[in-house]
Motif scaffolding. Structure first.
Motif, mmCIF file in Angstrom:
data_model
loop_
_atom_site.group_PDB
_atom_site.id
_atom_site.type_symbol
_atom_site.label_atom_id
_atom_site.label_comp_id
_atom_site.label_asym_id
_atom_site.label_seq_id
_atom_site.Cartn_x
_atom_site.Cartn_y
_atom_site.Cartn_z
ATOM 1 N N ASP A 61 -22.536 -132.107 24.274
ATOM 2 C CA ASP A 61 -23.582 -133.127 24.354
ATOM 3 C C ASP A 61 -23.451 -134.140 23.223
ATOM 4 O OD1 ASP A 61 -24.606 -132.051 26.625
ATOM 5 O OD2 ASP A 61 -26.320 -131.091 25.688
ATOM 6 N N VAL A 62 -23.473 -133.658 21.986
ATOM 7 C CA VAL A 62 -23.326 -134.527 20.814
ATOM 8 C C VAL A 62 -22.491 -133.779 19.777
ATOM 9 C CG1 VAL A 62 -24.489 -135.882 19.025
ATOM 10 C CG2 VAL A 62 -25.629 -135.512 21.221
ATOM 11 N N VAL A 63 -21.548 -134.493 19.177
ATOM 12 C CA VAL A 63 -20.801 -133.966 18.040
ATOM 13 C C VAL A 63 -21.084 -134.883 16.857
ATOM 14 C CG1 VAL A 63 -18.540 -133.392 17.082
ATOM 15 C CG2 VAL A 63 -19.006 -132.988 19.512
ATOM 16 N N LEU A 73 -21.903 -129.265 16.199
ATOM 17 C CA LEU A 73 -21.938 -129.351 17.657
ATOM 18 C C LEU A 73 -23.378 -129.173 18.121
ATOM 19 C CD1 LEU A 73 -18.888 -127.053 18.516
ATOM 20 C CD2 LEU A 73 -18.890 -129.468 17.892
ATOM 21 N N VAL A 74 -23.837 -130.081 18.967
ATOM 22 C CA VAL A 74 -25.232 -130.061 19.414
ATOM 23 C C VAL A 74 -25.277 -129.908 20.929
ATOM 24 C CG1 VAL A 74 -27.448 -131.250 19.365
ATOM 25 C CG2 VAL A 74 -25.807 -131.635 17.513
ATOM 26 N N GLU A 75 -26.018 -128.935 21.384
ATOM 27 C CA GLU A 75 -26.272 -128.749 22.813
ATOM 28 C C GLU A 75 -27.755 -128.974 23.059
ATOM 29 O OE1 GLU A 75 -25.476 -127.827 26.884
ATOM 30 O OE2 GLU A 75 -24.225 -128.439 25.192
ATOM 31 N N CYS A 76 -28.080 -129.848 24.012
ATOM 32 C CA CYS A 76 -29.468 -130.228 24.281
ATOM 33 C C CYS A 76 -29.966 -129.558 25.559
ATOM 34 C CB CYS A 76 -29.584 -131.746 24.436
ATOM 35 S SG CYS A 76 -29.015 -132.690 23.008
ATOM 36 N N ALA A 96 -17.280 -124.878 21.236
ATOM 37 C CA ALA A 96 -16.771 -124.656 19.881
ATOM 38 C C ALA A 96 -15.370 -124.066 19.925
ATOM 39 C CB ALA A 96 -17.721 -123.744 19.109
ATOM 40 N N SER A 97 -15.130 -123.117 20.839
ATOM 41 C CA SER A 97 -13.808 -122.492 20.918
ATOM 42 C C SER A 97 -12.750 -123.491 21.349
ATOM 43 C CB SER A 97 -13.848 -121.307 21.881
ATOM 44 O OG SER A 97 -13.982 -121.722 23.225
ATOM 45 N N ARG A 98 -13.114 -124.444 22.204
ATOM 46 C CA ARG A 98 -12.137 -125.460 22.653
ATOM 47 C C ARG A 98 -11.825 -126.452 21.537
ATOM 48 N NH1 ARG A 98 -10.607 -124.536 28.219
ATOM 49 N NH2 ARG A 98 -12.061 -122.919 28.895
ATOM 50 N N ARG A 143 -14.893 -123.826 11.252
ATOM 51 C CA ARG A 143 -16.053 -124.045 10.379
ATOM 52 C C ARG A 143 -16.945 -125.102 11.023
ATOM 53 N NH1 ARG A 143 -13.411 -124.732 6.152
ATOM 54 N NH2 ARG A 143 -13.620 -122.624 5.304
ATOM 55 N N PHE A 144 -17.915 -124.633 11.806
ATOM 56 C CA PHE A 144 -18.821 -125.530 12.530
ATOM 57 C C PHE A 144 -20.261 -125.165 12.219
ATOM 58 C CE2 PHE A 144 -15.366 -124.728 15.777
ATOM 59 C CZ PHE A 144 -14.675 -125.904 15.529
ATOM 60 N N ARG A 145 -21.139 -126.124 12.416
ATOM 61 C CA ARG A 145 -22.556 -125.843 12.544
ATOM 62 C C ARG A 145 -22.898 -126.067 14.024
ATOM 63 N NH1 ARG A 145 -21.706 -123.678 8.439
ATOM 64 N NH2 ARG A 145 -22.510 -124.213 6.375
ATOM 65 N N ILE A 146 -23.642 -125.146 14.587
ATOM 66 C CA ILE A 146 -24.039 -125.229 15.991
ATOM 67 C C ILE A 146 -25.545 -125.424 16.033
ATOM 68 C CG2 ILE A 146 -24.231 -123.950 18.163
ATOM 69 C CD1 ILE A 146 -21.571 -122.582 17.417
#
Length: 361
Positions: A61-63, A73-76, A96-98, A143-146
């Motif tokens: 949705d939004v990075v 990574l943002v999922e709405c 995230a895995s992709r 190394r992500f923030r979800i």
């Protein structure tokens, strides 16, 4: 107790709550990514966002990417969507895995494709490649923030967020961001609430990159003296002038020294319109017009105020032509002492003028 809204001099009324679609929620986060990064530890102040970034299994949705190379990574999802509790988790972890399997070039290509051809490193003016290097490191380390962005946080979502933070590595943090929206006539109110930031902060403390210390003012000056002896005195003069005008200083946490200058106003809260950074070729000054592109009265007041300083080497006309998408980074050696003395007051007056325009509207 419900929320009541009224126009000045009018009657109180119950607002309409919620969003027409998930796309509307997505658009708000894209236009104001600081709603996301402001609640996360270790994030830089300058951020950009991309909608519908394709990772090979459908778009995220939004990075969000900040000037230190941190990725979010943002999922709405809306509460009425039955996927808000279950499928949303599988979707965002799949995204995230992709993205984790990308290298920096692939990531930049996917971002540019989703953003009208503009590379994220070009948008952040990554002239010396430090942001690209940090992104490459973060992609390789997953190394992500979800962020799960919703219009309402429920007990099930709280439980899921807490569980995911307990079972995942320090490099990955998960939070829920509630953006409750109320509208009445031409007035809209956005009420942000987060859950999970305490878990993410605790995990970040175990991550050596996330806990990288911020540069101090003294360390920044030491770098200037060793690497840019001509620009160093001007940097000291600008820091002194900004602090004297009431700005607060916070060091950056990038690979090279930088210092950011914030200003607090009742209308806009704490904002960071000016930065001074160490680059490959010396010290540069950043006026962060792009951070306010979605706040017309503030971006215009800032542009006019900076432009009013005779001969200042900030390309304000070019910034306007590019739709305030750029935040120019100018060698400090291009500034005269008169420019440096005038800049803090001009920026502060721009915020004061914009705030007054809002109150009169």
């Amino acid at each position: 107790m419900g929320i009541l809204i009224r126009e000045r001099g009018g009657d109180w009324q119950e607002p309409v709550m919620g969003y027409d679609s998930e796309k509307a929620l997505q658009a708000i986060i894209h236009e104001h990514p600081s709603l996301v990064t402001g609640s996360l530890p270790g994030q830089a102040d300058t951020v950009i966002a991309c909608r519908e970034l394709e990772g090979g299994v459908g778009p995220a949705d939004v990075v969000v990417l900040d000037a230190s190379g941190n990725l979010t990574l943002v999922e709405c999802k809306l509460a009425r969507n039955p996927e808000v509790r279950r499928k949303v988790i599988g979707q965002v972890l799949d995204y995230a895995s992709r993205i984790w399997q990308m290298d920096a070039d692939e990531f930049a290509l996917a971002w540019a494709k989703a953003s009208g051809g503009v590379s994220p490193f070009e948008a952040l003016e990554d002239e010396d490649g430090l942001i690209r290097a940090a992104v490459a490191e973060n992609l390789a380390a997953a190394r992500f923030r979800i962020v799960l962005a919703v219009d309402g946080i429920n007990d099930d979502l709280r439980r899921i967020v807490e569980f995911l933070n307990r079972i995942t590595v320090p490099e990955t943090g998960v939070i829920a961001l509630e953006l409750e929206r109320a509208s009445a006539g031409g007035t809209e109110v956005l009420i942000p609430t987060t859950f999970g930031t305490d878990f993410v902060e605790a995990k970040a403390a175990a991550d050596p990159v996330a806990r990288r210390a911020r540069w101090s003012q003294e360390q920044f000056f030491e770098w200037c003296e060793e690497n840019d002896p001509a620009g160093g005195p001007l940097a000291r003069r600008l820091v002194t002038a900004l602090l004297g005008r009431g700005f607060i200083l916070e060091g950056g946490n990038g690979q090279r020294p930088s210092v950011n200058f914030g200003l607090t106003t009742a209308a806009y809260g704490l904002r960071w319109p000016v930065g001074i950074a160490a680059r490959k070729d010396g010290v540069t000054v950043e006026i962060r017009f792009s951070d306010y592109k979605a706040i017309p009265e503030l971006r215009d007041a800032l542009a006019e105020a900076v432009e009013s300083i005779p001969g200042i080497p900030v390309p304000v006309a070019q910034v306007r032509e590019l739709g305030f998408e750029k935040r120019p980074s100018i060698p400090i050696r291009d500034f005269t002492p008169a420019h440096i003395d005038a800049l803090p007051g001009a920026v502060a007056r721009a915020f004061e003028r914009a705030a007054a325009d809002v109150q009169q509207a």
